[in-house]
Design a protein around this motif. Structure first.
Motif, PDB file in Angstrom:
ATOM      1  N   GLY A  53       4.844  58.491  58.990  1.00 38.73           N
ATOM      2  CA  GLY A  53       5.048  58.499  57.554  1.00 38.73           C
ATOM      3  C   GLY A  53       6.523  58.683  57.226  1.00 38.73           C
ATOM      4  O   GLY A  53       7.334  59.064  58.061  1.00 38.73           O
ATOM      5  N   GLY A  54       6.888  58.375  56.001  1.00 43.52           N
ATOM      6  CA  GLY A  54       8.258  58.618  55.567  1.00 43.52           C
ATOM      7  C   GLY A  54       9.270  57.885  56.410  1.00 43.52           C
ATOM      8  O   GLY A  54       9.125  56.706  56.710  1.00 43.52           O
ATOM      9  N   GLU A  55      10.301  58.613  56.830  1.00 42.64           N
ATOM     10  CA  GLU A  55      11.446  57.986  57.489  1.00 42.64           C
ATOM     11  C   GLU A  55      11.593  58.384  58.949  1.00 42.64           C
ATOM     12  O   GLU A  55      12.687  58.324  59.502  1.00 42.64           O
ATOM     13  CB  GLU A  55      12.722  58.362  56.722  1.00 42.64           C
ATOM     14  CG  GLU A  55      12.728  57.872  55.280  1.00 42.64           C
ATOM     15  CD  GLU A  55      13.954  58.334  54.529  1.00 42.64           C
ATOM     16  OE1 GLU A  55      14.598  59.302  54.982  1.00 42.64           O
ATOM     17  OE2 GLU A  55      14.273  57.728  53.496  1.00 42.64           O
ATOM     18  N   ARG A  56      10.509  58.785  59.590  1.00 39.19           N
ATOM     19  CA  ARG A  56      10.647  59.137  60.989  1.00 39.19           C
ATOM     20  C   ARG A  56       9.490  58.590  61.815  1.00 39.19           C
ATOM     21  O   ARG A  56       8.396  58.309  61.299  1.00 39.19           O
ATOM     22  CB  ARG A  56      10.773  60.649  61.178  1.00 39.19           C
ATOM     23  CG  ARG A  56       9.511  61.456  60.967  1.00 39.19           C
ATOM     24  CD  ARG A  56       9.779  62.939  61.190  1.00 39.19           C
ATOM     25  NE  ARG A  56       8.546  63.689  61.400  1.00 39.19           N
ATOM     26  CZ  ARG A  56       8.479  64.985  61.710  1.00 39.19           C
ATOM     27  NH1 ARG A  56       9.608  65.684  61.822  1.00 39.19           N
ATOM     28  NH2 ARG A  56       7.328  65.578  61.915  1.00 39.19           N
ATOM     29  N   VAL A  57       9.761  58.410  63.108  1.00 40.52           N
ATOM     30  CA  VAL A  57       8.750  58.007  64.072  1.00 40.52           C
ATOM     31  C   VAL A  57       8.785  59.017  65.220  1.00 40.52           C
ATOM     32  O   VAL A  57       9.747  59.782  65.371  1.00 40.52           O
ATOM     33  CB  VAL A  57       8.989  56.578  64.594  1.00 40.52           C
ATOM     34  CG1 VAL A  57       8.865  55.564  63.466  1.00 40.52           C
ATOM     35  CG2 VAL A  57      10.350  56.452  65.280  1.00 40.52           C
ATOM     36  N   ILE A  58       7.720  58.990  66.018  1.00 35.17           N
ATOM     37  CA  ILE A  58       7.559  59.969  67.094  1.00 35.17           C
ATOM     38  C   ILE A  58       7.564  59.272  68.442  1.00 35.17           C
ATOM     39  O   ILE A  58       6.912  58.242  68.628  1.00 35.17           O
ATOM     40  CB  ILE A  58       6.225  60.735  66.933  1.00 35.17           C
ATOM     41  CG1 ILE A  58       6.156  61.457  65.579  1.00 35.17           C
ATOM     42  CG2 ILE A  58       6.030  61.719  68.086  1.00 35.17           C
ATOM     43  CD1 ILE A  58       7.185  62.541  65.374  1.00 35.17           C
TER      44      ILE A  58
END
Length: 274
Positions: A53-58
């Motif tokens: 979600g938003g502006e990050r990835v994992i």
């Protein structure tokens, strides 16, 4: 993974807008470029990732369950500023190693979505690091403006294809990560359409007045897609959404979005590239 295998994947990824075969086929893949902790040299590694979600990835430093952390992990601990390529955008990001409850919750999400992560953890005594990559700029696709728009559309089409498959393959319940995958797609589409409504469409209306009917149609299609996204989000908010109903909603969204993207490309790409 051997360096030559990595380079093959990197070359294929860059040549095919993020699509590759082999073990990464049909999955989410990015290219992570880090700065060497000792050498200062730039190193690029293909990695699977999880939307967040938003502006990050994992990303998860599994190294397939090896006893030591992978080199890219040591690099970003020493130099957290990294570069990400997702097949459409290339952008800078800051890496944050997650800890405590946040790390455990996201790792549990990953395992629920793909038990292979648990298998990697079982092979090693180290705790597999979970890293959030937070974008610090949006980046932009390369090439002419019309080609860039088509590339963005292709990315949405591919993500929708992945989400549809994930829902179809899911069990009777809907996993936490799959919910986030769906919601991340919804957020991305809404943001893209808001940017068009506020910028590109008014520009064309001023510059090419005869396009007014097409702009009106595109705006109306945006409203239709927004309604479908809202309905999908409401389903995802339920404790136990019905998979068949959810899949039917995604199919409705797919049909509406494909028709919209086709029409937008037909109307705007010649002007943007001209």
């Amino acid at each position: 993974m051997p360096i030559d295998f990595n380079q093959h994947v990197i070359d294929e990824f860059r040549a095919n807008a993020g699509r590759v075969g082999g073990p990464f086929e049909g999955g989410r893949l990015l290219l992570l470029t880090t700065t060497g902790a000792r050498t200062g040299a730039r190193h690029t590694t293909p990695l699977g990732y999880l939307p967040d979600g938003g502006e990050r990835v994992i990303v998860i430093a599994s190294a397939a369950g090896a006893p030591r952390h992978p080199a890219w992990y040591h690099n970003l601990v020493a130099n957290p500023r990294v570069t990400i390529e997702d097949g459409t955008f290339t952008y800078e990001a800051d890496a944050v190693v997650l800890a405590g409850a946040e790390r455990d919750e996201i790792f549990a999400r990953a395992v629920e979505a793909d038990p292979g992560w648990a298998e990697y953890q079982a092979k090693t005594t180290r705790t597999l690091p979970v890293v959030a990559l937070k974008a610090i700029d949006g980046g932009s696709p390369e090439g002419r403006p019309g080609d860039a728009l088509k590339a963005v559309h292709a990315a949405f089409r591919r993500e929708l294809e992945l989400v549809r498959k994930e829902i179809a393959d899911s069990g009777p319940g809907l996993g936490a990560q799959l919910r986030i995958n769906c919601l991340t797609l919804c957020q991305g589409l809404e943001h893209h359409h808001a940017m068009e409504d506020g910028g590109m469409f008014p520009h064309f209306e001023r510059a090419v007045p005869e396009l007014a009917p097409a702009m009106a149609r595109l705006r109306e299609e945006h409203r239709t897609v927004k309604r479908l996204l809202d309905e999908l989000s409401a389903l995802l908010a339920a404790e136990r959404p019905d998979r068949e109903v959810l899949l039917a909603e995604v199919e409705r969204l797919t049909a509406a979005l494909e028709a919209h993207l086709d029409y937008e490309e037909e109307q705007l790409i010649p002007l943007l590239n001209g």
